[in-house]
Design a protein around this motif. Structure first.
Motif, PDB file in Angstrom:
ATOM      1  N   THR A 205       0.853  -1.196   0.000  1.00 24.56           N
ATOM      2  CA  THR A 205       0.000   0.000   0.000  1.00 24.56           C
ATOM      3  C   THR A 205       0.889   1.246   0.000  1.00 24.56           C
ATOM      4  OG1 THR A 205      -0.085   0.120   2.422  1.00 24.56           O
ATOM      5  CG2 THR A 205      -1.784  -1.218   1.313  1.00 24.56           C
ATOM      6  N   PRO A 206       0.332   2.414  -0.322  1.00 27.36           N
ATOM      7  CA  PRO A 206       1.145   3.635  -0.325  1.00 27.36           C
ATOM      8  C   PRO A 206       1.883   3.883   0.990  1.00 27.36           C
ATOM      9  CG  PRO A 206      -0.902   4.036  -1.465  1.00 27.36           C
ATOM     10  CD  PRO A 206      -1.012   2.648  -0.890  1.00 27.36           C
ATOM     11  N   ALA A 207       1.276   3.518   2.131  1.00 28.99           N
ATOM     12  CA  ALA A 207       1.928   3.752   3.420  1.00 28.99           C
ATOM     13  C   ALA A 207       3.206   2.933   3.567  1.00 28.99           C
ATOM     14  CB  ALA A 207       0.966   3.414   4.555  1.00 28.99           C
ATOM     15  N   GLU A 208       3.325   1.877   2.775  1.00 27.65           N
ATOM     16  CA  GLU A 208       4.509   1.009   2.828  1.00 27.65           C
ATOM     17  C   GLU A 208       5.554   1.390   1.778  1.00 27.65           C
ATOM     18  OE1 GLU A 208       2.322  -3.085   4.292  1.00 27.65           O
ATOM     19  OE2 GLU A 208       2.197  -2.528   2.167  1.00 27.65           O
ATOM     20  N   LEU A 209       5.328   2.492   1.090  1.00 30.40           N
ATOM     21  CA  LEU A 209       6.221   2.931   0.016  1.00 30.40           C
ATOM     22  C   LEU A 209       6.804   4.297   0.332  1.00 30.40           C
ATOM     23  CD1 LEU A 209       3.919   2.021  -3.030  1.00 30.40           C
ATOM     24  CD2 LEU A 209       5.810   0.646  -2.123  1.00 30.40           C
TER      25      LEU A 209
END
Length: 252
Positions: free
Chosen positions: A148-152
């Protein structure tokens, strides 16, 4: 999408383009008769101070706004004469967009974010999955499909946004301050990616930027001042070697 003599025209042609916001004494003329040709395969950086018209012309080119007067030809088609639905179809078929703020869905995986334009087109699931994985691989994110974006990182999020923009195989990629939220290293990585898409896939890139270091990657730099084109110059050394080139001076 073509008309008579379209083969003799550049991919994009603006003639006498004007845009006025408001009426009467409150009227503001954002564009004052812009003439601009953009050939297929070009990489154009659009620069200028705040209020110069660069964002207005980008929104017009992206069919997100309509001109008040003048002509906008795309493959010889008069875009200024199209209705809202026709402009939306042109946008979906020919154009991809990258924004400063990434605009990713927070709880959605990278692959699902990239699939969104194909979902809107009604593409079957298997084709969506295949195209999204290929687009992510082309921006260096193979193996990151389910994050997910939070992991990028910010740079990775912008790569996902670029993959989403190119998954439909657009002819033109419009990038509005694509490095505005990134540090210097990530900014150069994103610019090298845009250069590669232009150089290797032939995608025409139109980029608004206020950063001279990023504009150096473009083949051509167009400066806007007060709603008009102030200068339009070819960059003698575009591409990744721009990191080491002499600075581009911002007009205005």
């Amino acid at each position: 999408m073509s008309t008579a003599h379209a083969e003799d025209l550049p991919l994009i042609r603006l003639r006498g383009l004007t845009k006025v916001y408001g009426q009467g004494q409150a009227a503001f003329q954002a564009l004052k008769g812009v003439d601009l040709d953009i050939e297929a395969g070009d990489f154009v950086a659009i620069m200028g101070p705040s209020g110069s018209g660069k964002s207005t012309v980008m929104n017009t080119l992206g069919c997100l706004d309509t001109p008040t007067g003048g002509e906008y030809l795309f493959h010889g088609l008069h875009v200024e004469r199209l209705g809202r639905d026709q402009r939306a179809r042109l946008r979906r078929r020919y154009l991809g967009f990258v924004f400063q703020g990434f605009n990713l869905l927070a709880r959605t995986s990278a692959q699902e974010n990239v699939e969104l334009p194909l979902l809107y087109r009604g593409e079957p699931a298997a084709a969506r999955h295949r195209a999204a994985r290929a687009a992510l691989a082309s921006v260096g994110l193979a193996g990151w499909e389910h994050h997910t974006p939070a992991e990028l990182s910010g740079g990775q999020q912008q790569r996902v946004a670029i993959a989403r923009a190119i998954v439909t195989q657009p002819e033109v990629l419009l990038a509005d301050e694509p490095t505005g939220n990134l540090d210097t290293q990530r900014s150069h990585e994103i610019m090298e990616l845009l250069w590669r898409l232009n150089e290797e896939q032939g995608i025409t890139v139109l980029m608004v930027t206020h950063e001279p270091d990023m504009a150096r990657y473009a083949r051509r730099i167009v400066h806007f001042v007060d709603g008009c084109i102030d200068s339009d110059t070819r960059n003698p050394e575009p591409g990744p070697q721009a990191r080491h080139a002499a600075p581009v001076q911002e007009a205005g």
